[in-house]
Design an enzyme around this catalytic site. Sequence first.
Site, mmCIF file in Angstrom:
data_model
loop_
_atom_site.group_PDB
_atom_site.id
_atom_site.type_symbol
_atom_site.label_atom_id
_atom_site.label_comp_id
_atom_site.label_asym_id
_atom_site.label_seq_id
_atom_site.Cartn_x
_atom_site.Cartn_y
_atom_site.Cartn_z
ATOM 1 N N GLN A 1 0.736 -1.116 -0.019
ATOM 2 C CA GLN A 1 0.035 0.058 0.181
ATOM 3 C C GLN A 1 0.856 1.238 0.010
ATOM 4 O OE1 GLN A 1 -2.838 -0.524 3.265
ATOM 5 N NE2 GLN A 1 -3.898 -1.706 1.870
ATOM 6 N N SER B 1 -4.508 -8.614 4.987
ATOM 7 C CA SER B 1 -5.560 -7.747 4.625
ATOM 8 C C SER B 1 -6.893 -8.634 4.329
ATOM 9 C CB SER B 1 -5.692 -6.652 3.487
ATOM 10 O OG SER B 1 -6.745 -6.360 2.766
ATOM 11 N N SER C 1 -9.828 -8.412 2.431
ATOM 12 C CA SER C 1 -10.354 -8.088 1.405
ATOM 13 C C SER C 1 -9.369 -8.489 0.154
ATOM 14 C CB SER C 1 -10.775 -6.548 0.941
ATOM 15 O OG SER C 1 -9.514 -5.692 1.065
ATOM 16 N N ASP D 1 -11.388 2.813 2.760
ATOM 17 C CA ASP D 1 -11.598 1.512 2.418
ATOM 18 C C ASP D 1 -13.046 1.410 1.921
ATOM 19 O OD1 ASP D 1 -11.622 -1.295 2.001
ATOM 20 O OD2 ASP D 1 -10.490 -1.587 4.046
ATOM 21 N N CYS E 1 -13.899 -4.167 5.222
ATOM 22 C CA CYS E 1 -12.580 -4.272 5.813
ATOM 23 C C CYS E 1 -12.494 -5.720 6.480
ATOM 24 C CB CYS E 1 -12.037 -3.227 6.775
ATOM 25 S SG CYS E 1 -10.352 -3.368 7.251
ATOM 26 N N GLY E 2 -11.898 -6.832 5.946
ATOM 27 C CA GLY E 2 -11.786 -8.164 6.719
ATOM 28 C C GLY E 2 -10.852 -7.951 8.150
ATOM 29 N N THR E 3 -9.785 -7.367 7.929
ATOM 30 C CA THR E 3 -8.946 -7.538 9.350
ATOM 31 C C THR E 3 -9.685 -6.523 10.377
ATOM 32 O OG1 THR E 3 -7.414 -5.903 8.278
ATOM 33 C CG2 THR E 3 -6.709 -7.996 8.369
#
Length: 348
Positions: free
Chosen positions: A83, A91, A93, A249, A253-255
């Site tokens: 990033q 991450s 996603s 985002d 946001c998965g995390t």
Amino acid sequence: MRWSRVIQTVDVHCEGEIGRVIVGGVLDIPGNTMGEKLAHLNEVDDSLRRFLCSEPRSGPAGSFVLLTPACTPGADVGMIVLQPDQAHAMSGSNAMCAITAILETGMLPISGEKTLVTLDTAVGLVRGSATCRDGKVECVSLDMPAAFVAKAQQVINTPRWGQVTYDLCFGGVFYALVDVDQIGMDILPENARDLATSGVELRELIAAETDIAHPLVPDVRGLAYVMFRKQLDNGVLQTCTTLRPGRADRSPCGTGSNASMAVRYASGQAQIGDVLTTRSIIGGEFETRLRGTEEVGSYDAVLTTISGRCWIYAMTQIGLDPTDPFPHGFILSDTWGGSATDAQVADA
């Protein structure tokens, strides 16, 4: 045309959040573990990240997903997320984007209705299960890294908002989770710029007084993001993770969803078997299921499975002409939403 470097990507989005999966042009990164590879990218040589993540070859939205040979037995492939601010360990996603690209392009075969892909990350193995039909990945479910609350209900004094309360959590990277009403905003598309810049400002203030590292993986340290949250009446948790130098985002946001479940469990709001729906600023949703607990160092942690959807939208070749005056790219505050620094401006 003459290029001194060529990189191929499969471009995917996960509920609107871009993850461009690198499938050619990078053989490997030095390091015997994924943690060592992550440290190399952040501390020794960040030229690949800067080349890809900055203008003119990229823009504020999205990430690049670096695939490497796995370091841990039983894993199919290693993964690091690149990033604009740095390389990150994990991450949700982007892991979903990686698995979608790996299967839909045939890097690994689709095997029946459920195909398993195990990613090696700096914070451990992430086991993915892809629901597939007619060669299409319809949904990816990830067994996420163990998530925990490092410090609950912390308070920081800010010049703009007075005292702000946050939960410092780990969900794959470290988060400060903040109730959005404390900054006088709602999580709405028209507020994206203000949310993004406010989140980055808060992140800088909190990071300045926070020294945090993963108890088992010392290469994973420091506050990565501020996630704003709002509990809706229907039980859905609305989220907005803010990323340096200044964007929101697009996915739930998965995390961050993983970290949110850790907060719920620690506060007695969730038990094993519960499912939490998180909703992004543009309406995309993830489902987070609490499937168990374990200890991570001195922390009581939760084990979750997070599910979401991805779509491939392009395949891209990115090249570097040897006479290009911006081999490391640049970031300007007019579009990126942060303030440009010497480190963000190209070597001309």
